[in-house]
Motif scaffolding. Structure first.
Motif, mmCIF file in Angstrom:
data_model
loop_
_atom_site.group_PDB
_atom_site.id
_atom_site.type_symbol
_atom_site.label_atom_id
_atom_site.label_comp_id
_atom_site.label_asym_id
_atom_site.label_seq_id
_atom_site.Cartn_x
_atom_site.Cartn_y
_atom_site.Cartn_z
ATOM 1 N N THR A 1 0.839 -1.191 0.000
ATOM 2 C CA THR A 1 0.000 0.000 0.000
ATOM 3 C C THR A 1 0.883 1.254 0.000
ATOM 4 O O THR A 1 2.089 1.191 0.255
ATOM 5 N N LEU B 1 1.057 2.650 -7.655
ATOM 6 C CA LEU B 1 -0.104 2.420 -6.790
ATOM 7 C C LEU B 1 -1.242 3.399 -7.049
ATOM 8 O O LEU B 1 -2.424 3.017 -7.011
ATOM 9 N N GLU B 2 -0.898 4.670 -7.297
ATOM 10 C CA GLU B 2 -1.926 5.708 -7.357
ATOM 11 C C GLU B 2 -1.966 6.480 -8.662
ATOM 12 O O GLU B 2 -2.794 7.374 -8.820
#
Length: 427
Positions: free
Chosen positions: A2, A125-126
Motif C-alpha cells: 500500500t 499504486l496511485e
C-alpha cells in the motif's frame, strides 16, 4: 504493498542512508589527525572523495534508471559498510585515500535511487497524479533527523568508549558501518523493485550512456529543470559559505579552538534539526504561499535573510553574538530545506521513470559544482576582506536567485511544462 507501507519503508531507508554520515562526521578529522595525517594529507583525502563522487554522479544515476533502484541502493550500502569499517582501522595516508574512494562510490550510488523508488512505487499504486509532497517532505525530514542524531551520538560516544578496548575516535565510524549493514538488509528484504523492464548486460551497457545524455539534454532544455539546476548551484555556494566560514567564526566567539569545535558540533546538530523542520513544514508553506513555486521562493528569501543576519553579526562578540549566529544558521537551514523539498517535488513531476534518478544526480552535481567553484574564492575573500563581506556577497546572490521562481512555467500532471506560467513568485 500500500501507499502507507511504501512510505514507511522509504522513511526508514532515508534515515538509515544518512545516519552513518552523521555518526562519522564529528570525529572524522580528529581520527585522521590521531593516526598521524597532516592537514594537507587530510585535505587530499577529502579531495579524492569529492572527485570520485562528482565523477560517478551521472553514470550511477543512469545505472539506477536502467537496472533498477533496489540493486544500486544495495550496492551503495555495501560500499558504505566496507568504507566505514576501513576508516576505523586505517593507520596510513593511503588507507584513508582508499577510504575516500570507497565513500565516494557509495555516495554517488546513493544519490537519488531511494526517492526514485518511492516516486515510482507511488505512481504504480496511485497513478501519475499521486501527491508526492507529503512523502518527500517526511523523507527529507528523516534524513535531516538522522544527521542531527548521528552528529550528536558521534560526538559523545568516544567519551564512553574505554581506550583499552578501542580507540575512542574509531567508535563512530564502526557504528556507522553497523547502521549501513542494517540499511543493506532493509533494502534487500523490504524494497521490492517498482515496475521496470529488465535489461540484458549488453542492453545495460548501451543504455546507461544514452540515459545520461538524454537526462542532461532534458535538464538543460526543460524550462523548469534548467532554473532548478541554476538554483542548485547557488545552494552549493551558500552551503559552502556557512560550512567553510562558520567554524572559525564560532572558535573566535568561544575563545579557543576546542570550545569552538564543541560549539560547531552543537550548531551543526541544530542546523540539521532546522533542516528537518523545514522539510516537515514545506507542504504547509506551499499551501499558505499558494503553490510550490511561491513556497520555494519564500524559503529562498528566508535563507538570504539568515545569511544577511550572519553577516551583520560577523564582528560582534559575547554570548549574545554566539546565540545570534546559531539562530541565523538554523534559520538558513530551515529556508533551504523548504525550497529544496519543493524543488525536489517539481523535479520529479518534470521527469519520467526512465530518467528520474539521473536527473536527480544532475541536480546533486550542480550543487556540488557550486560548492567547488566557491570553496577557494570565498576563503580568499574572507581572508582579505573579512567573513562578513563574504556572507554579504552570498546573501545577495541567494536573494537574487529567488527571481528564478518568478513566472515559473507550471507543470501539468505527467510532467509536461504548460504554456501558461504559474503565478509569479514574490522575490
Amino acid at each position: 504493498m500500500t501507499a502507507r507501507s511504501a512510505l514507511r519503508r522509504y522513511l526508514l531507508v532515508c534515515f538509515l542512508s544518512w545516519l552513518p554520515t552523521g555518526l562519522m562526521m564529528t570525529t572524522m578529522v580528529l581520527l585522521m589527525t590521531e593516526r598521524g595525517l597532516s592537514l594537507a594529507e587530510i585535505g587530499a583525502a577529502f579531495t579524492v572523495f569529492a572527485v570520485v563522487t562528482v565523477s560517478l554522479e551521472l553514470p550511477t544515476g543512469g545505472l539506477a534508471d536502467v537496472v533498477g533502484r533496489r540493486v544500486v541502493l544495495a550496492v551503495s550500502a555495501g560500499f558504505s559498510v566496507v568504507s566505514l569499517t576501513l576508516m576505523a582501522v586505517s593507520t596510513t595516508f593511503w588507507m584513508f585515500v582508499l577510504t575516500g574512494v570507497l565513500k565516494g562510490v557509495a555516495r554517488a550510488l546513493s544519490s537519488g535511487p531511494a526517492t526514485a523508488w518511492y516516486v515510482d512505487t507511488l505512481h504504480d499504486l496511485e497513478g501519475r497524479d499521486a501527491d508526492l509532497r507529503p512523502g518527500l517532505s517526511r523523507g527529507g525530514a528523516m534524513e535531516s533527523a538522522a544527521l542531527c542524531l548521528g552528529v550528536l551520538a558521534g560526538g559523545f560516544v568516544p567519551l564512553v568508549v574505554p581506550p583499552a578496548v578501542l580507540l575512542p575516535l574509531a567508535a563512530p565510524p564502526l557504528l556507522g558501518a553497523a547502521a549501513a549493514a542494517v540499511l543493506l538488509a532493509v533494502v534487500l528484504l523490504a524494497l521490492p523493485e517498482p515496475s521496470h523492464r529488465r535489461a540484458s548486460l549488453g542492453e545495460t551497457l548501451r543504455a546507461v550512456p544514452a540515459t545520461v545524455l538524454s537526462s542532461l539534454r532534458l535538464a538543460t532544455r526543460h524550462a523548469v529543470l534548467r532554473r532548478l539546476m541554476v538554483y542548485a548551484v547557488v545552494t552549493g555556494v551558500a552551503l559552502t559559505a556557512v560550512e567553510l566560514l562558520t567554524p572559525g567564526r564560532l572558535a573566535r566567539l568561544a575563545g579557543t579552538a576546542e570550545l569552538g569545535g564543541t560549539a560547531y558540533a552543537l550548531v551543526a546538530a541544530l542546523g540539521f534539526a532546522g533542516s528537518s523542520v523545514g522539510n516537515a513544514v514545506a507542504p504547509g508553506a506551499a499551501r499558505l504561499a499558494g503553490g510550490p513555486v511561491r513556497g520555494a521562493a519564500l524559503g529562498v528569501v528566508l535563507g538570504a535573510l539568515s545569511l544577511g543576519a550572519l553577516a551583520a553579526t560577523a564582528e560582534a562578540g559575547g554570548p549574545a553574538a554566539l546565540a545570534a549566529a546559531g539562530a541565523a544558521y538554523v534559520g538558513m537551514y530551515v529556508g533551504l530545506a523548504v525550497t529544496s523539498m519543493l524543488c525536489l517535488e517539481m523535479t520529479h513531476r518534470a521527469v519520467t521513470a526512465a530518467e528520474r534518478t539521473t536527473v536527480a544526480s544532475t541536480s546533486s552535481l550542480a550543487l556540488q559544482a557550486g560548492g567547488a567553484m566557491s570553496n577557494v574564492g570565498l576563503g580568499v575573500l574572507a581572508t582579505a576582506a573579512g567573513t562578513g563581506v563574504a556572507w554579504v556577497l552570498v546573501a545577495v546572490l541567494m536573494a537574487a536567485s529567488a527571481l528564478l521562481f518568478a513566472r515559473m512555467p507550471a507543470l501539468r500532471p505527467g510532467g509536461v511544462a504548460a504554456a501558461e506560467p504559474e503565478h509569479a513568485a514574490s522575490a
